[in-house]
Design an enzyme around this catalytic site. Structure first.
Site, mmCIF file in Angstrom:
data_model
loop_
_atom_site.group_PDB
_atom_site.id
_atom_site.type_symbol
_atom_site.label_atom_id
_atom_site.label_comp_id
_atom_site.label_asym_id
_atom_site.label_seq_id
_atom_site.Cartn_x
_atom_site.Cartn_y
_atom_site.Cartn_z
ATOM 1 N N ASP A 1 0.879 -1.162 0.000
ATOM 2 C CA ASP A 1 0.000 0.000 0.000
ATOM 3 C C ASP A 1 0.926 1.224 0.000
ATOM 4 O OD1 ASP A 1 -2.168 1.787 0.513
ATOM 5 O OD2 ASP A 1 -1.656 1.724 2.640
ATOM 6 N N ASP B 1 -0.167 5.189 0.784
ATOM 7 C CA ASP B 1 -0.429 6.145 1.876
ATOM 8 C C ASP B 1 -0.423 5.401 3.210
ATOM 9 O OD1 ASP B 1 -2.910 8.147 0.062
ATOM 10 O OD2 ASP B 1 -0.719 8.148 0.064
HETATM 11 O O1 LIG Z 1 -9.072 7.680 -1.400
HETATM 12 C C1 LIG Z 1 -8.593 7.736 -0.264
HETATM 13 O O2 LIG Z 1 -9.292 7.751 0.756
HETATM 14 C C2 LIG Z 1 -7.108 7.709 -0.107
HETATM 15 O O3 LIG Z 1 -6.473 8.126 -1.254
HETATM 16 C C3 LIG Z 1 -6.684 6.292 0.204
HETATM 17 O O4 LIG Z 1 -7.043 5.974 1.475
HETATM 18 C C4 LIG Z 1 -5.188 6.141 0.131
HETATM 19 O O5 LIG Z 1 -4.923 5.028 -0.545
HETATM 20 P P1 LIG Z 1 -3.801 3.932 -0.110
HETATM 21 O O6 LIG Z 1 -2.519 4.400 -0.783
HETATM 22 O O7 LIG Z 1 -3.722 3.972 1.395
HETATM 23 O O8 LIG Z 1 -4.350 2.665 -0.647
#
Ligand SMILES: O=C(O)[C@H](O)[C@H](O)COP(=O)(O)O
Length: 301
Positions: free
Chosen positions: A24, A26
């Site tokens: 992942d 974020d």
């Molecule tokens: O759309 C969202 O809420 C955020 O962009 C998402 O939570 C972040 O994505 P990740 O890189 O954690 O999959």
């Protein structure tokens, strides 16, 4: 019961056991533009040891090409073919799974990255970054002309969400027969370098409430995202691990795909979320404080 990892021996054993690593973004690699301490070294170690690496993000604001630029900017050595975003998964779902007819269109709640992936998949769209939709003016239904060719509404994280976009999406979803309600992901929040913000799920929640209807979700934890990866990358699920910071997307995504899972505590999930009486029923195979901690395998004497 999860296994908590902390020593270089623990991490060495993990590196021996898994030859494909899904990450992942974020909350695992970075928070906003701030890379998690040690992650640059860890990806370098994995690369040096010949591990296959795939980056799967639910953040639909950026295309895979945009993410490649971000990886380059933050000093992470990643190839664009190793990047899979929920914008790409949604575009592939629309073009190749539901096979939207060429004369049909989608109405977009989302940003340029989602538009780019739709365009690259040959999907016609309206809305999105169109200035006419990015307005704080009141929405006047009497001035709105329904486009009969809109056969789906697709919603991703949109930091410029407004009443006009929600109202137009609502018109298509209630007045165009069979119009599909698609969401790139349902993350309630996401971590940034200055704190936590409402996620894509919070952006389209008003539509779900107004329609009393759940969307088709194409990002993590759903199978569509892993199908996109499998279409391009061969890997053995038994020797593959998914590293994430959110239980109901990243860890569940790994479990749904029959992968091992490693939860890190640098994102939205805290130790309290996985211990004590209110612990989640989603239990990761492994837990560690940070992906960056794996660099200790090269600090061992
Ligand atoms: O759309 C969202 O809420 C955020 O962009 C998402 O939570 C972040 O994505 P990740 O890189 O954690 O999959």
């Amino acid at each position: 019961m999860s296994v908590y990892l902390s020593s270089s021996e623990d991490y060495e054993a993990l590196l021996d056991q898994y030859d494909t690593w899904l990450f992942d973004c974020d909350g695992v690699l970075w928070r906003g533009d701030q890379v998690v301490d040690g992650v640059v070294q860890v990806l370098h170690i994995l690369r040096k040891r010949g591990k296959k690496m795939i980056f799967v993000t639910n953040n639909a604001t950026k295309s895979r090409k945009d993410y490649k630029k971000k990886f380059d900017q933050v000093g992470l050595e990643v190839h664009v073919d190793e990047i899979y975003g929920s914008a790409y998964a949604a575009a592939v779902y629309i073009s190749s799974v539901i096979k939207l007819p060429k004369e049909k269109k989608v109405y977009v709640i989302g940003q340029a990255g989602l538009e780019e992936e739709l365009r690259d998949e040959g999907v016609s769209f309206l809305g999105g970054t169109d200035p006419a939709d990015n307005t704080l003016e009141s929405f006047k239904l009497e001035n709105f002309t329904l486009d009969p060719d809109v056969a789906a509404v697709v919603c991703g994280l949109d930091t410029r969400i407004n009443y006009t976009k929600l109202s137009k999406a609502f018109q298509y979803l209630t007045r165009n027969p069979g119009c599909l309600f698609i969401a790139t992901n349902e993350d309630s929040t996401y971590p940034t370098s200055h704190g936590t913000l409402p996620g894509a799920g919070a952006v389209w929640a008003p539509l779900r409430f107004a329609l009393d209807r759940d969307p088709i979700v194409t990002g993590k934890p759903m199978k569509t995202m892993l199908d996109c990866v499998k279409a391009k990358v061969n890997f053995d699920p038994h020797k593959t691990i998914m590293v994430g910071d959110r239980l109901n997307t990243d860890i569940l995504f790994g479990q749904n795909g029959g992968l091992a899972t490693l939860l890190v505590l640098t994102g939205v999930t805290t130790k309290e979320d996985i211990t004590g009486p209110s612990a989640s029923t989603i239990v990761p195979k492994f837990v560690t404080s940070s992906l960056g901690d794996l660099r200790s395998v090269e600090k061992a004497p």
